[in-house]
Motif scaffolding. Structure first.
Motif, short mmCIF file in Angstrom:
data_model
loop_
_atom_site.label_atom_id
_atom_site.label_comp_id
_atom_site.label_asym_id
_atom_site.label_seq_id
_atom_site.Cartn_x
_atom_site.Cartn_y
_atom_site.Cartn_z
N THR A 81 0.84 -1.20 0.00
CA THR A 81 0.00 0.00 0.00
C THR A 81 0.87 1.25 0.00
O THR A 81 0.60 2.22 -0.72
CB THR A 81 -0.93 0.00 1.23
OG1 THR A 81 -1.72 -1.18 1.21
CG2 THR A 81 -1.84 1.21 1.24
N ASP A 84 2.42 1.71 -3.46
CA ASP A 84 1.44 2.27 -4.40
C ASP A 84 1.29 3.78 -4.21
O ASP A 84 1.23 4.53 -5.18
CB ASP A 84 0.08 1.59 -4.23
CG ASP A 84 0.08 0.14 -4.68
OD1 ASP A 84 1.03 -0.29 -5.38
OD2 ASP A 84 -0.87 -0.59 -4.31
N ALA A 89 6.76 0.41 -8.02
CA ALA A 89 6.28 -0.91 -8.44
C ALA A 89 7.21 -2.00 -7.90
O ALA A 89 8.37 -1.72 -7.58
CB ALA A 89 6.21 -0.98 -9.96
N ARG A 99 7.28 -7.33 -2.21
CA ARG A 99 6.11 -6.51 -1.88
C ARG A 99 5.38 -7.22 -0.74
O ARG A 99 5.05 -8.41 -0.84
CB ARG A 99 5.23 -6.39 -3.11
CG ARG A 99 4.00 -5.55 -2.92
CD ARG A 99 3.16 -5.54 -4.20
NE ARG A 99 1.91 -4.88 -3.96
CZ ARG A 99 1.68 -3.60 -4.23
NH1 ARG A 99 2.62 -2.86 -4.79
NH2 ARG A 99 0.51 -3.06 -3.97
#
Length: 118
Positions: A81, A84, A89, A99
């Motif tokens: 989160t 983003d 990325a 991630r």
């Protein structure tokens, strides 16, 4: 012993992330075979894992330091989160950093014997 490091600060501007990674690296070095270590990057700290960081000669490189933690057996995740929100990325991350999710951070907190928050 199982350690969880939670980093919140940007890679540069303060030395919190730098000092956290110095301690993490030293724990892995001194506790070979006895230490398990995980690092979770939250908020602005997700930028610590951005590949291709270029810093002035003689200045520390947080991306390189994270790579050293990975190569020493540490596991590293960056909040998805938070990534983003900052336009980062998964393909932008250095090798060895994944991630992550809040569920993963929760599991890591339950797994650890001691947490360090920077």
């Amino acid at each position: 012993m199982k350690y969880l490091f939670i980093l919140n600060d940007a890679p540069y501007g303060t030395e919190r992330s730098y000092n956290a990674l110095r301690l993490a690296r030293n724990l892995l070095k001194k506790g070979v075979g006895q230490v398990e270590l995980k690092v979770f990057l939250l908020g602005d700290a997700v930028a610590c894992a951005k590949a291709g960081q270029k810093v002035p000669q003689g200045f520390y490189n947080i991306g390189d330091m994270l790579g050293m933690v990975c190569r020493a057996g540490g596991q590293i995740a960056a909040c998805g989160t938070c990534m983003d929100a900052r336009g980062i990325a998964a393909a932008d991350l250095i090798d060895g950093v994944n991630r992550g999710t809040l569920d993963e951070l929760t599991e890591w907190a339950l797994w650890s014997d001691k947490e360090f928050v920077f």
